[in-house]
Scaffold this motif. Sequence first.
Motif, short mmCIF file in Angstrom:
data_model
loop_
_atom_site.label_atom_id
_atom_site.label_comp_id
_atom_site.label_asym_id
_atom_site.label_seq_id
_atom_site.Cartn_x
_atom_site.Cartn_y
_atom_site.Cartn_z
N HIS A 148 0.80 -1.16 -0.18
CA HIS A 148 -0.19 -0.03 -0.06
C HIS A 148 0.83 1.23 -0.03
O HIS A 148 0.56 2.16 -0.59
CB HIS A 148 -0.87 -0.08 1.28
N LEU A 149 2.15 1.26 0.86
CA LEU A 149 2.90 2.42 0.96
C LEU A 149 3.69 2.59 -0.42
O LEU A 149 3.70 3.75 -0.92
CB LEU A 149 3.97 2.05 2.08
N LEU A 150 4.06 1.55 -0.88
CA LEU A 150 4.86 1.39 -2.28
C LEU A 150 4.05 2.03 -3.53
O LEU A 150 4.31 2.89 -4.26
CB LEU A 150 5.13 0.01 -2.75
N GLY A 151 2.75 1.71 -3.43
CA GLY A 151 1.75 2.10 -4.27
C GLY A 151 1.63 3.92 -4.13
O GLY A 151 1.85 4.44 -5.28
N LEU A 152 1.59 4.34 -2.86
CA LEU A 152 1.31 5.49 -2.68
C LEU A 152 2.78 6.47 -3.14
O LEU A 152 2.60 7.75 -3.09
CB LEU A 152 0.89 6.00 -1.19
N HIS A 153 3.89 5.39 -2.92
CA HIS A 153 5.23 6.29 -3.22
C HIS A 153 5.25 5.88 -4.71
O HIS A 153 6.61 6.11 -5.07
CB HIS A 153 6.13 5.85 -2.30
N GLY A 154 4.57 5.72 -5.70
CA GLY A 154 4.49 6.00 -6.96
C GLY A 154 4.97 4.58 -7.89
O GLY A 154 5.17 4.54 -9.06
N MET A 155 5.05 3.41 -7.24
CA MET A 155 5.34 2.39 -7.79
C MET A 155 4.02 1.53 -8.55
O MET A 155 3.28 1.32 -7.92
CB MET A 155 5.94 1.04 -6.95
N PRO A 156 4.18 1.60 -9.85
CA PRO A 156 3.01 0.99 -10.71
C PRO A 156 3.10 -0.33 -10.62
O PRO A 156 4.00 -1.10 -10.24
CB PRO A 156 3.33 1.55 -12.31
N ARG A 157 2.00 -1.13 -11.14
CA ARG A 157 1.88 -2.26 -11.33
C ARG A 157 2.54 -2.91 -12.38
O ARG A 157 2.64 -2.14 -13.47
CB ARG A 157 0.31 -2.84 -11.17
N ARG A 158 2.63 -4.22 -12.58
CA ARG A 158 3.03 -4.98 -13.61
C ARG A 158 4.22 -4.49 -14.27
O ARG A 158 4.70 -4.13 -15.50
CB ARG A 158 1.88 -4.92 -14.89
N VAL A 159 5.31 -4.08 -13.58
CA VAL A 159 6.50 -3.81 -13.88
C VAL A 159 7.78 -4.76 -13.49
O VAL A 159 7.58 -5.33 -12.57
CB VAL A 159 6.92 -2.58 -13.27
N TYR A 160 8.43 -5.16 -14.42
CA TYR A 160 9.45 -6.29 -14.20
C TYR A 160 10.74 -5.94 -13.42
O TYR A 160 11.19 -6.77 -12.93
CB TYR A 160 9.69 -6.95 -15.65
N THR A 161 10.94 -4.58 -13.25
CA THR A 161 11.79 -4.16 -12.37
C THR A 161 11.51 -2.65 -12.27
O THR A 161 10.74 -2.02 -12.63
CB THR A 161 13.23 -4.58 -13.16
#
Lengths: 201, 624, 321
Positions: B445-458
């Motif tokens: 949840h925190l990672l998402g709010l800090h900008g990490m999109p889904r479906r990324v291989y790295t």
Amino acid sequence: MARVNSVDVSALPREGFGVASPAWWGTIGFMVIEGSSLVLCAFAYAYLSRRSPMWPPSGIAPLRLGVGTLVAAAFLLSLVPAIMLHRAAKSLDRGVVLLMLLIGASIEAIIVGLRGYELHALPMRWDGTAYGSTVWFTMGLHTTLLVMDFGETLVFAALFLRGSVDKRHFADVADSVLYWFFVVLIWIPLYFMLYVAPRAL
Amino acid sequence: MTSAVDEHAVLANTWGTPRGPLGWLTSVDHKSVGLRFIGTALFFLALGGVLALTMRTQLARPETHLLTPQLYNQFFSMHGTTMMFLFAVPAMMGLGIYLVPLMIGTRNVIFPRLLAYAYWVYLIGGLFLYSGLVTGNGAPAGWFSYTPLSETQFDPTKGSDIWAQTITFTEISMMAVAVTLIVTILKQRAPGMSLNRIPLFVWSILVTSFMVVFAMTTIATASFFLAADRLINTRFFDDARGGDALLWQHLFWLFGHPEVYIIFLPATGIVSHLVTTFSRRPMFGYTPIVFATIATGIISFGVWVHHMFATGLPQLGLGFYTASSLIVTIPTAIQLFCWIATLWSGQPQWRVPLLFVLGFFFILVRGGLTGVMLASVPFDLQAHDTYFVVGHLHDVLIGGAVFPLMGALLYWYPKATGRMPSEVAGRWAFGLLFIGQNLTFLPMHLLGLHGMPRRVYTYLASTGWGGLNLLETVGAYILALGVLVTVANLIVSRFTGPRAGNDPWGADTLEWATTSPPPPGNFAEIPVVMSRDPNWDPARPEDRPVVTGLPLDRRELLFTSALDATPVRRIELPGPTIWSLPAALGTAVGLIMLIFTPWGLVVGTLLAVPPLVVWAWPKHGGSA
Amino acid sequence: MAFLQGAHSVLAPASPQAAAIARLAEFFIGFGAFIWLLVLGFLAYSVLRPRRLGERDEDRRITHRQLVLVSVALGLSTLLLLGLGFVDYSTGKHVETAYSKSADTLHVRLIGHQWWWEVQYESPHNPQLLKTANEIHIPVGRPVLLRLESRDVIHSFWAPNLHGKSDLIPGYTGELTIQADRPGIFRAPCAEYCGAQHAKMALLVIAEPAADFATWYANEISNAVAPADPAATRGRAVFLTAACPFCHTIRGTESAGVVAPDLTHLASRQTLAAGTIPNRRGDLGGWIVDPQGIKPGNQMPPNVLPAKDLEALLDYLVTLR
């Protein structure tokens, strides 16, 4: 040894029509599923029509009203012998059922032929535009149901001609008439959507 | 006058299945087919889990190259497709297939051969999906296969074709199961089991099955459109020719949102039974729970646009879907409060299934609350397609469905096998699963709010996301360990567990009134039901009312009325048959051929219809 | 690249819209945590509370009292949800309207490609289009209307510091208005799975004071600087004779490729390959020679150049400020 409140079912019948027939439920299930699928095809047609400035797209003639109306009328007329078959099935008269099945199979064969002509008369292919795709898919899916019912009628005709039939099979024939009603009645609004509405609106 | 032993022998002979491999191939016994569904679903859970562990290993550190980007993308697509289509729904429906006839007091389901056919179609479909992965044709466009990414122009492999056909396999299977269970539940309940006495798990399966019929028809139709676009160049989703990429999204989510409730509602049914048994009191609020289940099922069809808030649809319309997405939580809240009330006024029995109920609450409530957040359009526009949603969905699916499923497997294990699972292993499994789930998905949840999109291989090292990702990977391994311990428990206890009697937990529903495992034909005598908790009837088992007059030497059972279960007629069911298998194989050949040529439709029909006709052809037995 | 820290967080807002959403997010987190703990508290109490002897016989009385409690809980939950709906609505309204009214809106066209961002600045005053790629500059305090299109599959523009995301859908033209309140470099990773290199498709939004923006704009809209020394001249010749002009354009030269980023002011950008690697000479050289090694599956083929040609090309490209 008898227990209090036990229920003795030995006198219950071993056949049933309608909700007391598993095949009836299976038929209803099939109708719901295939009917929903046709509704979705219609939804795709309607949705995509709102995305296009012209529908049918420019360069495609409207569907031939005469052909479509002929087929729709043939479907409606076929309901009359269908009702007669249903009555015969409920009355458990094997001879009349066989006769009506043979008549029904012949009528369905004619309608299958007419539907083939109707598809042939479509002024576009399925792969040129989304309009073509939705029309072909809707008609094609409905044709599949038509052909399946035709096959089922043939199987029943064979059964009543040659095989041993009991009460359950009369119930199954009655259910298949129910299915035929579904095939016919669901086509009518689709006919209006595909043939009439683009001209009227 | 025959003795009881003779009667059991006759019953076993009538309802039994031949032994050996032929028996396995021809069985139409719902217990055997149900266990097969569950076992195969757990197999796919393992496959999907391995995919997940590999992805988490890659994501543990920034810019690692365990998998090529293309392979990683296939992995997450396969993971989602496996979990949603090949594990979760078949596991829940499999549990339904096993339990429903036992809970409603009948001997088998209404369409036993259709059930067997459904299993084979499911098995073949699942294996078919993986044949794609191992040949470089893994599904490449996500479990949701958005167009135009899944169209031929952007996916020239066979991956999206295989995906679309796998959908068709699983839809045929699950719809056949759903129709079978609906009719069985409505028409085959034991006399006296009126609507307001139906066990809550059976209610949840009934509602779920209706949802399956409507939702899966939608995805089947959509996947036909996609398959046709790819095979015969229809233009459903081609915006240059009058099609629309968003049409796919509407159709997919019209299915996709009910799908998650198809997975969740049976889990709530399970929780109701676990709460009742391990509180030793009847469920508080039976009727509200039934209405809540029905309401959830209906409302779930009206929320799908909340998956599409970022697509630019008119603002005014979006508000409606915020409202419906908020409203859909109310029936679930009703269930939660009733469960708490039941536990409150009961006597908690601290056994492993109860732990899974508590874990369910902890995680599912969190997931429900993040769901409420996501219903808000402005918040969703930030959180959509980020790891926030990945956290949310795994909370509701693992907490909300997998935890109850694990509890169910351990709870009904003694009924199915006659042995108790290990309590110690169960506690270890629970601990590992609980810690693993929270450690993996809470930081997301925190990672998402800090900008990490889904479906990324790295991701780049400079994003600063590495620390939390590493933590999540550790959590994933702990979670996997918990699954392993559970599976090991299920396998080993078969041989070493203490023997269980009919009713080791002291539970209230009818499956506990027969032997463990149940005999062929389920019950020596069909019970008559007088209350909502028939197995808690104070009368001794041998004094409880039963149905008499059904012959034991034919496969006959009772059809009763839908509302109040009064006997209506007797019905004879068909016995074991080999023909379900070739019908399934014919269907499979047709569907696979359809990836390459439209003639597959003809070939499939020619191959599948004759066995279907033979299986249904009237003999002295029944027809379906 | 330390500038990336905090450069993509919902909780570090740099615009009135993102600030409204960040406040909403914080409220949600607090509210959610409270409700979660409340429910768990009731659950814990329900299983742990001390039971009195003979309590089972009092079932009916307990049931009635709990009927009241459960009804109250349900009523409160419904009211809370209603309240949340209202909060959602008012935040949404604020997000839509909290733009500076006094200033002109800047128009920028963003076109998504697999896997880079095509950028065009439109102006009614200037027929010459400003074209660049993977980076947009915006003036602080002025609303910017982004027109969102896609040439292939669905992408999504998402600058968390500035606004929620908005999809780029083929066949549609989306619109999103953003506005920065303070200068900064804000990263916008593509937020809709778009194929092999979705993970490495980021746009930089650089907000700067109006004067700096005007300078940037005037420079960016001009053609490329002519090479000033023999090395750069040779480099330009390498550019024009290699495969580059098939896909790329440098305005002011004969190149006219449109399927890849416009390179006219390549050296003015912070990153290469859509936010994947820093824009330094060595990285640029590595990218030209082996793009597949850095971004496997992307549309740029490897370029085998003799070392001297590569050096000359780099000498030229680094002058393209």
